[in-house]
Design an enzyme around this catalytic site. Structure first.
Site: not given
Ligand code: PSU
Ligand code: MN
Length: 307
Positions: A26, A161
């Protein structure tokens, strides 16, 4: 997806046509999750790790309103350069991004959707989005979960996390019929920490066993759910628990103080962690992604060997 909307890089297209292993990567983790200029080094290193295992990397982003699976190095540089201000695109943002011709970075949700459209079944990343704490009030549940429920792609990550509500995230994965496999572990990892305190329903101890489960799930279980393969951060890079707990409390307080919402939550927290830990979280983050991408490549190779 119409061919005009999706460009598959030459090397990726060739590998797919020959049934060789391909691993999707990604771009949000590079553009929004890691600071420049080291994000570019990490992006290149991840591709190198995939190749080292005998698979082909397909880093995914949206450029000029077109999905690209298999960025060139010049395109990777474009994604990693903060001056280009890439938009964070979840799956729902793809239509607007395509129609309006923007450059954007793809999250787990949109990367998995594009990978599936390109014919790629394995995807390595850092952490999955999940159910946020306080979601009873805020309704903040990452689209990553909904997409995994209906996209037959295996996501290899280090769990979610601890800023999230991990038990609720696991419940939603169960409701969505997404198999969760621990890679060499009985416990669901919590990104910077190897053990969230919660069990995984299934454990596999080799890429071959993971591939057997994934292959069987795809072939014989009705529905289009993906698979979540969780790989804990390497022991030597696990974060000290006290530091972790301090960062977590500080990060949550900052969100509240600055009234951060929606898609800005994850990047804001990551930035806080990296700054407040003076780089400790950055090393941990980088090392766990590298480890996950290595596992993803091993699994992709094992899957290609089964075919
Ligand atoms: N967790 C991380 N680093 C990241 C992300 C999540 O440790 O960069 C990013 C990933 O691309 C994940 C996104 O799909 O955040 C999720 O965002 P949201 O919670 O806004 O859906
Ligand atoms: Mn959210």
């Amino acid at each position: 997806m119409a061919e005009s909307q999706l460009r598959v890089g030459d090397e990726v297209a060739e590998a797919l046509a020959e049934g060789r292993a391909v691993v999707a990567l990604e771009s949000t983790l590079l553009s929004h999750g890691l600071p420049a200029p080291s994000n570019l080094d990490v992006g290149r290193e991840l591709e190198r790790i995939v190749r080292e295992q005998g698979a082909v990397p397909a880093t995914i982003a949206v450029l000029d309103g077109r999905a690209v699976a298999g960025l060139t190095d010049a395109e990777l540089q474009r994604v990693c350069d903060p001056a280009n201000k890439l938009v964070k695109l979840s799956r729902r943002d793809l239509g607007p991004a395509y129609a309006l011709g923007v450059d954007g970075a793809t999250t787990v949700a949109s990367t998995a959707a594009i990978a599936d459209a390109a014919g790629i079944g394995v995807f390595g990343t850092g952490g999955l989005g999940g159910v946020h704490r306080g979601a009873q009030e805020s309704w903040d549940v990452s689209a990553d979960l909904g997409v995994l429920a209906e996209t037959p792609v295996t996501v290899v990550c280090s769990g979610v996390k601890s800023i999230l509500d991990i038990p609720a995230t696991l419940e939603l994965l169960e409701t969505s019929s997404v198999p969760v496999l621990g890679y060499g572990t009985d416990r669901f990892p919590a990104f910077y920490l190897r053990d969230s305190g919660l069990d995984v329903p299934w454990r596999v101890d080799s890429a071959k066993d993971a591939a057997a489960v994934i292959g069987t799930h795809r072939a014989h279980v009705p529905g289009r759910a993906g698979v979540l393969l969780v790989n804990p951060i390497p022991v030597e890079h696990e974060m000290d628990r006290d530091l972790h707990d301090r960062l977590l409390a500080g990060g949550l307080a900052k969100l509240e103080r600055e009234d951060v919402h929606g898609k800005d939550v994850t990047p804001a927290l990551l930035e806080y962690f990296h700054t407040a830990s003076e780089g400790v979280s950055l090393t941990a983050n980088t090392e766990l992604v590298k480890s996950n991408v290595r596992v993803a490549a091993e699994v992709a190779v094992a899957l290609a060997d089964r075919a």
